[in-house]
Write an enzyme that holds these catalytic residues in place. Structure first.
Site, PDB file in Angstrom:
ATOM      1  N   CYS A 221      48.240 -51.654  81.949  1.00 22.73           N
ATOM      2  CA  CYS A 221      47.994 -51.265  80.552  1.00 22.73           C
ATOM      3  C   CYS A 221      46.590 -51.595  80.068  1.00 22.73           C
ATOM      4  O   CYS A 221      45.822 -50.707  79.687  1.00 22.73           O
ATOM      5  CB  CYS A 221      48.997 -51.967  79.626  1.00 22.73           C
TER       6      CYS A 221
ATOM      7  N   HIS B 282      46.521 -54.039  72.645  1.00 22.42           N
ATOM      8  CA  HIS B 282      46.631 -54.699  73.937  1.00 22.42           C
ATOM      9  C   HIS B 282      45.319 -54.859  74.682  1.00 22.42           C
ATOM     10  O   HIS B 282      45.281 -54.910  75.915  1.00 22.42           O
ATOM     11  CB  HIS B 282      47.652 -53.951  74.813  1.00 22.42           C
TER      12      HIS B 282
END
Length: 813
Positions: free
Chosen positions: A95, A151
């Protein structure tokens, strides 16, 4: 609550704003078909397209009904049917690295953000001086927004999107949130434009009455679209957290799918670990819900008359998880086989992209920065990006990218149009030294599932190995091991979310006085940062004036009486990490050391009060040897060196129970200059007794701890040895010392992988005209310092006054 701070951020690229010529504007207009309804209303279409970039999280390569899946994805299918399918669309295997690459247009290894995901405890993020895609689009006149999963760092204010060019942001800062109350680990995770947002209910289930997060992101996106002034182009990053775990889905959508109809691939005896009927059932509903959300957003674009002037890109951030369907590709998220890095990709732009088109040209996630800038009429030529514009692909032509390099934690690849070189290894320098001999070549044209490597092209294999090795040598190391292994040992146990303690590294600045003397005040300040004051006479050239190491919490700091030879028109303050440096350990009893032996309680995991908290060291240590490791009252004496009243003594009797003391650094030292000095006295009874000062590092997730540098004391001299050397015969004899107090000075210049430089000094006369007794080049980053005794015979080594810092003044007197 945090307020917006209007302080200009430093940029590595100072290129002027793009001013489109009439030729560029005309060419863009001619390349697009005008919306007939707009023409009828007499409305001119914007010369720059609106851009909506939609990112799914962990979605499988074949998880769309248009690819044979039982998951109902009519909206994605329609985008694919009316747009272009990207068949060779690549990302990083995880990610955070993918998002960093998209936001910067560069490979994430440029920032040390290629190996891992950013944790709640992470101190990492995209550096403030880097230009993001949002800031680039603002240069072109765009209104910018990000909605959904972030993130990529939240420890500092400068890591957050409202300070990275996004005019509007509603984000979840963690990697995985509860779909019903938007928490991570039970802590609130939502931030809107720099301020926390709380769910109406804390319940973690559908009965909470809260909006399912997938639909919440869509509703926010629709609100932005509905309220957008269409006289200005829009750039939106819509980042879903679906179908990432936890596996939450609305019951009404779950009911559309029967667990009994889920194939044995996920539920049979041969199913991979993590694949179950239950998780696949939830996963299917989560993808279905995301498809509905995307359909609603596309509907808002159409209802606002923006469809034919809006480019929509859809893709996943990495290969699907085990609950996903990546067939026919091998493996899944986290791996460098195709199933971990080749992801679904769709581009949709009515009238500009041919309906039903397919492209097998290579695209990497870093390419979208340059592509969007190109479509907006801006050049990125002077920015030196890793990404290249894919505009030619969208127009139905060939692409510019020839290879896709993947460097991750331990899984790596180099992908071309026909082949993929795949291998693994956590020690990059060792891989380079071994010429990537363990890597294997796959013919992905003939063997898309990578079932068996090919040996038919040895010359091509060597060429690709050399190409990938060049990328390894450019890697900047980050704080991977710190985040994964040592974060739990932080001295500050954070009970609330990390955002509650976010470091404000964007202080406001006030200047009083003028001419040759000025006073500069900054507020707020953090005890985790170093503040560097600079001045400029012309607004372009900046001069260092003063530095403040903030070791105590304070609301403000004053740089007083700044005297210069020229009148400065402007001042600015730049921040850099502090994290405990400079440190000094004199083994002082005042700091918690006690005379006598140091013990560890085997298997208990308890920390000892005899190992105190010291700036720069974590409050943990590895001790072996029992009574052979002790703190003594007598300090080592060396010239006018300041003393704190103690010293570390290691005694060796035999090789059966070698004594050692290892201390872990608060921040692994991976970039820039680091200086270390210490006093050492060695007395080896026989030549087989060895005293060692080792700089250690752990490679990767579960890699072994290795010596990056070892200084060995024996009764006939000191030698220096470096692990995994680029050069050979690195053992160097550095002079006699037996029973003498030696001042050891080390200068590390930490660069990219394998390019570090070490200079060793013995008993330097001062800070001026230093002459090293040894110079070494290689891999030298370290995350702990060890003092040890080895060998077959007895002896003792005393260590005192350990100093480590980023300036030579921190370690020499």
């Amino acid at each position: 609550m945090f307020c917006d701070i209007n302080l200009s951020r430093r940029k590595t690229n100072n290129s002027p704003l793009f001013k489109a010529s009439w030729l560029v504007i005309i060419s863009i207009i001619l390349s697009c078909n005008l919306n007939a309804a707009d023409v009828a209303r007499g409305e001119a279409k914007l010369s720059q397209p609106n851009i909506i970039y939609i990112l799914a999280d962990d979605m499988g390569y074949s998880d769309m009904s248009s690819r044979g899946s039982k998951i109902q994805t009519p909206n994605l299918d329609r985008l694919a049917e009316k747009g272009m399918v990207l068949q060779r669309n690549y990302t990083q295997p995880q990610c955070t690295p993918t998002r960093v690459s998209f936001l910067t247009g560069n490979y994430p290894y440029r920032y040390g953000l290629h190996e891992h995901i950013v944790l709640d405890s992470s101190q990492t993020g995209i550096p403030a001086q880097e230009k993001t895609i949002a800031e680039k689009m603002k240069e072109g006149g765009y209104k910018t927004a990000i909605i959904g999963k972030w993130h990529v760092g939240a420890n500092k204010q400068s890591y957050l999107p409202h300070n990275m060019g996004f005019d509007h942001s509603l984000i979840a800062i963690s990697g995985a949130i509860d779909y019903w109350n938007y928490t991570s680990g039970g802590r609130n995770d939502l931030i809107r434009n720099g301020e926390k947002v709380y769910a109406p209910s804390k319940l973690s289930k559908e009965a909470s009455g809260n909006t399912y997060s997938t639909f919440m992101w869509a509703e926010e996106a629709i609100e932005v679209i509905d309220s957008h002034d269409q006289k200005q182009p829009l750039f939106m990053f819509l980042s879903f957290n679906s179908p990432h775990s936890p596996f939450h889905a609305p019951k009404a959508i779950m009911d559309k799918y029967s667990p009994d109809e889920i194939e044995s691939y996920w539920s049979g005896a041969d199913a991979d670990k993590g694949r179950t009927t239950n998780t696949r059932h939830h996963y299917m509903a989560m993808v279905d819900a995301m498809d509905k959300a995307i359909g609603d957003v596309v509907g808002a674009v159409k209802s606002n008359g923006m469809a034919e002037n809006t480019l929509i890109v859809f893709m996943s951030d990495n290969g699907g998880i085990p609950q996903a369907d990546n067939r026919p590709l091998r493996s899944y998220k986290g791996d460098s086989f195709e199933g971990g890095i080749r992801v679904p990709g769709i581009v949709y732009w009515p009238g500009s992209i041919k309906a039903g088109a397919k492209s097998s040209e290579l695209i990497h996630v870093s390419d979208w920065y340059a592509t969007f800038a190109d479509l907006a009429g801006m050049s990125t030529k002077e920015e030196g990006l890793d990404g290249v514009s894919a505009r030619g692909i969208l127009e139905g032509g060939k692409g510019k990218r020839k290879v896709v390099p993947i460097i991750s934690a331990a899984r790596h690849a180099l992908v071309t149009a026909d082949y993929s070189l795949v291998g693994k290894g956590e020690n990059y320098q060792r891989l380079v030294n071994q010429d990537l001999a363990s890597f294997r070549l796959y013919d992905i044209k003939q063997d898309q599932s990578q079932k068996k490597p090919t040996r038919a092209h040895p010359e091509l294999e060597k060429k690709m190995e050399a190409q990938l090795a060049q990328h390894f040598t450019k890697v900047n190391r980050g704080n991977f091991n710190w985040d994964i292994t040592y974060a739990k040992h932080r001295r500050e146990k954070k009970k609330a979310h990390s955002f509650d303690y976010v470091i404000d590294d964007l202080p406001q600045l006030w200047v009083s006085g003028s001419g040759k003397e000025s006073t500069v005040t900054i507020s707020p300040v953090s005890n985790k940062l170093v503040y560097n004051l600079q001045g400029s006479t012309d607004g372009e050239t900046w001069v260092d004036l003063a530095e403040h190491v903030a070791k105590e919490n304070a609301k403000s700091y004053v740089f007083d009486g700044i005297t210069t030879n020229k009148a400065f028109k402007e001042f600015r303050v730049l921040t850099s990490d502090h994290f405990g440096l400079p440190l000094r350990d004199g083994f002082s009893f005042d700091k918690g050391y006690k005379k006598g032996p140091l013990y560890t309680e085997t298997g208990s995991g308890k920390l000892l009060t005899t190992l105190p908290l010291i700036d720069g060291f974590l409050p943990i240590s590895d001790v072996s040897g029992g009574e052979q490791v002790m703190v003594v009252a007598d300090s080592l004496t060396y010239q006018n060196w300041p003393k704190e009243g103690g010293a570390l003594l290691l005694k060796s009797k035999n090789m059966d129970n070698p004594p050692s003391l290892t201390r872990y650094f608060i921040e692994p030292h991976s970039q820039g200059k680091i200086y270390a000095s210490m006093l050492v006295q060695f007395d080896g009874f026989e030549s087989e007794c060895i005293g060692e000062i080792n700089f250690l590092v752990q490679n990767g997730w579960n890699g072994a701890t290795e010596k990056q540098l070892s200084l060995s004391f024996q009764n006939d001299g000191i030698t220096v040895n470096q692990a995994d050397p680029i050069e050979k015969n690195l053992d160097s004899w550095l002079g006699e010392h037996q029973k003498k107090t030696v001042l050891l000075l080390l200068e590390f210049d930490l660069k990219t992988i394998g390019q570090d430089i070490l200079k060793v000094y013995i008993n330097p006369k001062g800070k001026e005209n230093l002459i090293p007794v040894a110079i070494r080049k290689g891999e030298l980053t370290f995350d702990r310092l060890q003092f040890a005794m080895t060998g077959r015979s007895g002896g003792k080594m005393t260590v005192d006054e350990v100093h480590i810092g980023r300036n030579i003044d921190d370690v020499l007197y």
